[in-house]
Design a protein around this motif. Structure first.
Motif, mmCIF file in Angstrom:
data_model
loop_
_atom_site.group_PDB
_atom_site.id
_atom_site.type_symbol
_atom_site.label_atom_id
_atom_site.label_comp_id
_atom_site.label_asym_id
_atom_site.label_seq_id
_atom_site.Cartn_x
_atom_site.Cartn_y
_atom_site.Cartn_z
ATOM 1 N N PRO A 354 35.781 43.220 38.920
ATOM 2 C CA PRO A 354 35.904 42.680 37.548
ATOM 3 C C PRO A 354 37.161 43.144 36.819
ATOM 4 C CG PRO A 354 34.389 44.530 37.548
ATOM 5 C CD PRO A 354 34.831 44.345 38.980
ATOM 6 N N THR A 355 37.989 43.960 37.464
ATOM 7 C CA THR A 355 39.190 44.473 36.789
ATOM 8 C C THR A 355 40.159 43.335 36.494
ATOM 9 O OG1 THR A 355 38.952 46.515 38.060
ATOM 10 C CG2 THR A 355 41.052 46.163 36.938
ATOM 11 N N ARG A 356 40.718 43.359 35.289
ATOM 12 C CA ARG A 356 41.642 42.295 34.906
ATOM 13 C C ARG A 356 43.066 42.639 35.339
ATOM 14 N NH1 ARG A 356 39.652 38.254 32.165
ATOM 15 N NH2 ARG A 356 37.586 38.482 31.209
ATOM 16 N N VAL A 357 43.816 41.586 35.638
ATOM 17 C CA VAL A 357 45.196 41.727 36.089
ATOM 18 C C VAL A 357 46.119 41.495 34.908
ATOM 19 C CG1 VAL A 357 46.981 40.731 37.574
ATOM 20 C CG2 VAL A 357 44.658 41.009 38.430
ATOM 21 N N ALA A 358 47.089 42.377 34.752
ATOM 22 C CA ALA A 358 48.068 42.208 33.680
ATOM 23 C C ALA A 358 49.014 41.079 34.038
ATOM 24 C CB ALA A 358 48.853 43.504 33.478
ATOM 25 N N LEU A 359 49.246 40.171 33.091
ATOM 26 C CA LEU A 359 50.114 39.024 33.325
ATOM 27 C C LEU A 359 51.563 39.406 33.068
ATOM 28 C CD1 LEU A 359 48.071 36.174 31.630
ATOM 29 C CD2 LEU A 359 48.264 36.683 34.064
#
Length: 1079
Positions: A354-359
């Motif tokens: 569920p970790t979000r990726v930095a854009l």
């Protein structure tokens, strides 16, 4: 062309020659072509002269003719690369460098001239930049200096980057010693910031919205970056700054804004290289995650399937994309495949993360249309979306007949293999935690269950896609038809990986699929494709658990195999191949399970389609071999098969008879006598008829005889035991089963069969010994009817009488086949025991047999090889002859003592002459024989004073120095460099076995001295007629000193190895050291 007043006469003559050589021929006649070839030879001769140094600059300065300029640049490059630079003084070398730099700064040259000129500069730098240990090189900062010259001359950035790319490639591929290589790498490293700065400048300009004045600038800059990556000298953090603008250049099929195709393709190629060899310090955030974000944005038209009420199967269910989307996938296939291979571990570990990726700046645009929030998508979303993209790519890959060959080359199949491996390697929680209560394994965590569910759904969708990919389509072109079998094999490998994830679910799906299609009564191409998929996964099945799989019982039962069509040759071939592949499965089932499959196979034996009949014969052979005991109870049914063998094509009869014989072998030996008689008797009868008809119809009789020999070979192979001989627990006779075979062999019926078989073989060998096909058929038969004592069958024939047949046949017409057979038979006359300590000496009868055979073989071979050119024209005979002698030397060393007068000396002279042959395998065989013979004679000479000791003394006195001379000449270049290791082993045998004491005793010298075989080296190496080489007096003295003074075999070999390098002119070359030492 300029007039003679402005061009010196020698230059004008060279220009005229170049223009004539490069001009198109006036006609395509042999005379015109030969004339042009003659001119080209003159040019090459001119280029090798010292005077050609003076032609380089005038040719480069000649205006208006690219051919003349190219030859000038080529001359510079060729002379420098060949090492002719040493012919110039240091001042002249510096002058050449400055002149070439000035020539490189001339603008407007054709590309081919410019690139060759850059190559000449690179070759010159490889020789001037490294120092010699006492002083620094003559061209420090050569990369920066050349770039400065090009920029000052006004060359565009594309040309500068062409030079930089060539410089990196030249240094990476240079054949330099380690210290020089280090210095050249350092010279590149000093220019790394210059390279990165120039690439970054071009990349920034290409990313702007303004029109690019130079379309070639970006591809050249990125090609330069690609060329510098393998050297590993560009700082990783600086390369990382180039990633966002590179990704920004990639195409976005989901965006209405078009992208520049040339720029996007160049960016994709560069990113593929970065994915293949990323800097060590890079993490997933630098390149992988931004590319996964780009994939989700660019291929947003592939449904994300995130609806909670949608099953996983539907989320991953492949949908055929529209043509535009399919083209977009194909155009990005190389990058997608490279991303999949590089990021497969990230994908496997992130499916439910569920970790979000930095854009990044390059990936922010367009995120809203794919459902991403401003803070970035989750890793799980990106991983699952990428799986769907790869499924879609797999579905369209290789799909259209008109797709380009380049697009067709990058298949996504490899990704699924890597993914399956990566899924297996994910740790199941903390490996240091204890198990649950009572030692039970802990239950899977929710994350593990979710990951397993997603991977199972993805691979379930994959097997549906792959089944559709292997369907045969009518109307394909020739090229597609030829590629299809290879593509099917690749798909089969991927299905194996899918089976490791899905296990029995895969079998259940495919069996249900084929059953449903049979029920529908149409689409036999689809039925055949599903059968192929089932065949492909067989290698992954666990033999112990496959028998408990209900799906296979349905497959091979009346529900499927009992309803397969009688027509459709492709379906029948695949179904029969399926039975062949799964033949071992039936051994785990009750005998009744064989019914449907066996009936299907027997019904196909008489099929009019050759491919069907062949596959049926192969399937029957495998079924019978794997299920001998189960089928032995139905031996009567095989009598019917034998009775109807006339309807089987001749080419498959041997396989059918082998199948029946393998079932007979499962019977008690005494019960198998009558069936063997029934099989062998008719074959021998037809063979006798063929022999009788040889006078009137020689060709037809010969073909008939070969057919019967093949049948006898099949029967003999079938009678061979299926169990491992090493598994028997008694003596060499094979335990209880072996004793029963020996009893059956004494039966008068089997004795009569073997006698008739031997007589037939002898007559065939006598009549057709000169025919290669007959020789090959007899060779196969001999291998089938000869066996170790532990593996005798009812048809096994002793090796001694067969050896006599072989020797007589070789005397009539010598071939390599007869010599190879003699080697096999001689080996069987002294078989290795089950227990090494029980090795017994051969009997006197066997010794006499081998001695007689040796006399005949040596006489026949020397008669052929002793003729002018005999050894060169008959490499197969030379190789097999020395292989045979090597076997005799190992097992029957004293047989050489019984050779007729003069035969041994002629044999040794032949072996010595073979050490100068250029055919590698012949020379290796001669080396091996001489080494074995020297070792064995020396080993047994002390205990064989009447035979081997005099033989050794004679060999040393008469042939010792000749052997050493041939060996040393081989080191100097008389023998191919690839056999150096074999010559080294022979040298080791000489210096260790023929030491000072042995040689002095052989030569009748009582006093010490002479050095043994080592003492022969100086007189050979320093002789006036020694083989000419590049090894001078100093190199010879070093070699001789080490060999004579050292008592270490290792040091002797090293000295000889070094001598080979010098003699071949490879000193100072890393290739020389590696090629000779590994040869």
């Amino acid at each position: 062309m300029s007039s003679s007043s402005t061009v010196p006469p020698d230059v004008a003559q060279a220009i005229a020659l170049i223009q004539a050589a490069y001009a198109p021929p006036s006609s395509a006649t042999p005379a015109a072509i030969q004339a042009v070839q003659g001119l080209q030879v003159q040019l090459l001769t001119l280029q090798r002269t010292p005077a050609s140094w003076g032609l380089i600059l005038p040719l480069l300065a000649f205006p208006g003719d690219a051919n003349v300029q190219f030859f000038g640049a080529h001359t510079a490059h060729a002379k420098i690369a060949r090492g002719e630079l040493d012919s110039l003084t240091e001042e002249q070398q510096i002058g050449l460098r400055d002149a070439l730099l000035e020539a490189a700064g001339v603008t407007g040259r054709p590309r081919v001239v410019r690139r060759k000129l850059y190559a000449a500069l690179g070759a010159l730098a490889l020789r001037l930049t490294p120092g010699n240990g006492a002083s620094e090189g003559q061209w420090p900062g050569w990369v920066q200096g050349t770039v400065e010259v090009l920029v000052r001359a006004g060359e565009p950035s594309a040309h500068v980057h062409e030079f930089l790319a060539g410089a990196a490639e030249d240094v990476s591929g240079a054949n330099l010693l380690p210290q020089a290589k280090i210095e050249m790498i350092d010279s590149l490293r000093s220019a790394a910031q210059l390279v990165l700065q120039s690439i970054g400048t071009v990349l920034a300009a290409s990313s702007s919205t303004q029109a690019d004045p130079d379309p070639a600038a970006l591809p050249a800059a990125l090609a330069c970056l690609t060329a510098w990556l393998p050297a590993g000298i560009l700082p990783g953090q600086d390369i990382a700054r180039l990633v966002p603008p590179l990704i920004a250049l990639l195409p976005n099929p989901s965006s209405p804004t078009p992208t520049d195709k040339i720029k996007s393709e160049a960016a994709a190629i560069t990113l593929c290289e970065l994915l293949g060899r990323p800097p060590a310090a890079w993490g997933a955030r630098v390149l992988l995650e931004p590319l996964f974000v780009w994939t989700a944005r660019a291929f947003a038209f592939i449904s994300p399937g995130n609806s909670e009420d949608e099953s996983l199967d539907r989320r991953y269910s492949p949908h055929a994309p529209p043509p535009d989307a399919a083209r977009a996938l194909r155009s990005s296939s190389k990058l997608l495949v490279a991303l999949g291979e590089a990021g497969v571990e990230w994908v496997a570990g992130s499916i439910v993360d569920p970790t979000r990726v930095a854009l990044t700046d390059a990936s922010v645009a367009g995120t809203s249309q794919m459902g991403m929030e401003a803070q970035g998508p989750t890793r799980g979303f990106l991983a699952r979306h990428f799986l769907r993209v790869m499924l879609a790519l797999t579905a369209v890959d290789h799909d259209d007949e008109d797709e380009d060959e380049d697009e067709e080359g990058d298949s996504a199949l490899g990704f699924w293999y890597l993914l399956q491996e990566a899924l297996w390697e994910i740790p199941e929680g903390n490996e240091y935690e204890d198990d649950g209560e009572d030692g039970e394994p802990k239950a899977e965590s929710p994350a593990q269950k979710a990951r397993a569910a997603h991977s199972t759904a993805a691979y379930a969708a994959l097997v549906r896609v792959l089944r559709s990919k292997v369907v045969w389509r009518r109307g394909w072109g020739k090229e597609r038809v030829e590629k299809f079998p290879a593509f099917r094999r690749d798909v089969g490998d991927t299905l194996v990986n899918a089976y490791y994830v899905l296990r029995d679910d895969l079998l259940v799906f495919y069996v249900a699929d084929v059953q449903a299609r049979i029920d529908a009564g149409r689409g036999w191409e689809d039925v055949e494709a599903t059968l192929h998929c089932l065949r492909a996964v067989h290698e992954a099945l666990d033999p112990d658990s496959a028998g408990a799989t209900p799906a296979l019982s349905i497959l091979f039962g009346p529900q499927v195999f009992g309803r397969l069509p009688a027509g459709y040759a492709r379906v029948r071939r695949t179904a029969l191949g399926l039975v062949d592949t799964y033949s071992g499965y039936f051994a785990t089932q009750p005998p009744a399970a064989l019914g449907a499959a066996l009936r299907y196979v027997l019904g196909a034996l008489t099929d009019a389609e050759p491919g069907v009949c062949l596959q049926a014969a192969l399937a029957l052979r495998s079924l019978c071999d794997a299920n001998r005991r189960a089928l032995a109870a139905q031996i009567g049914a095989f009598a019917e098969v034998h009775a109807g063998i006339g309807g089987v094509p001749d080419s498959e009869k041997a396989k059918v008879l082998q199948s029946i014989a393998s079932v007979i072998q499962a019977l008690p030996p005494t019960e198998g006598i009558a069936p063997v008689e029934a099989l062998v008797g008719p074959v021998l009868q037809r063979l006798g008829e063929a022999l009788g008809a040889a006078g009137m119809h020689p060709e037809a009789a010969q073909q008939a005889a070969i057919l019967q020999l093949d049948m006898l070979t099949g029967i003999a192979k079938g009678l061979t035991r299926a169990t491992d001989v090493m598994a028997f627990d008694d003596d060499d006779g094979g335990g209880v089963e072996g004793a029963a075979v020996r009893v059956a062999r004494e039966d008068q019926r089997t004795v009569a069969i073997r006698e008739a078989l031997f007589q037939a073989i002898a007559r065939v060998a006598e009549l057709w010994s000169a025919d290669a096909e007959v020789g090959q058929a007899l060779s196969e038969l001999f291998r089938a009817i000869t066996a170790l004592p532990a593996d005798l069958t009812l048809l096994s024939v002793p090796a001694q009488p067969l050896l006599g047949v072989v020797c007589r046949a070789a005397g009539r017409r010598l071939t390599g086949v007869w010599l190879a057979l003699a080697t096999i038979l001689i080996a069987q006359l002294n078989p290795p025991p089950m227990i090494l300590a029980l090795q017994a000496a051969p009997s006197a009868e066997v010794e006499a047999c081998v001695q007689s055979a040796m006399g005949e073989i040596v006489g026949s071979v020397l008669g052929v090889l002793g003729a002018p050119g005999g050894m060169v024209e008959n490499p197969d005979i030379v190789q097999e002859f020395f292989a045979c002698l090597d076997r005799v030397a190992q097992d029957f060393t004293t047989a050489f003592c019984a050779l007729p007068d003069g035969a041994f000396d002629a044999l040794m002279q032949c072996a010595i002459s073979a050490l100068a042959l250029q055919e590698r395998y012949s020379l290796v065989a001669a080396c091996t024989f001489l080494g074995t013979f020297i070792h064995r004679v020396a080993l047994y000479a002390p205990i064989s004073s009447e035979q081997l000791k005099p033989l050794q003394a004679h060999m040393i006195r008469v042939h010792g120095r000749a052997i050493m001379r041939a060996l040393l000449c081989g080191f100097a270049g008389a023998a191919p460099r690839s056999v150096t290791s074999n010559l080294l082993e022979l040298l080791a045998a000489l210096v260790t076995r023929w030491d000072e004491n042995v040689v002095n005793e052989a030569e009748g010298r009582s006093a010490l001295g002479g050095g043994g075989a080592r003492g022969w080296v100086p007189s050979v190496v320093f002789a006036d007629d020694f083989y000419p080489s590049r090894a001078g007096r100093e190199a010879k003295e070093r070699f001789v000193k080490t060999v004579v003074s050292s008592r270490s075999v290792k040091k002797t070999k090293e000295a000889a190895n070094q001598f080979v390098i010098v003699a071949w002119g490879l000193e100072g070359s890393s290739f020389g050291y590696s090629s000779v030492s590994s040869g």
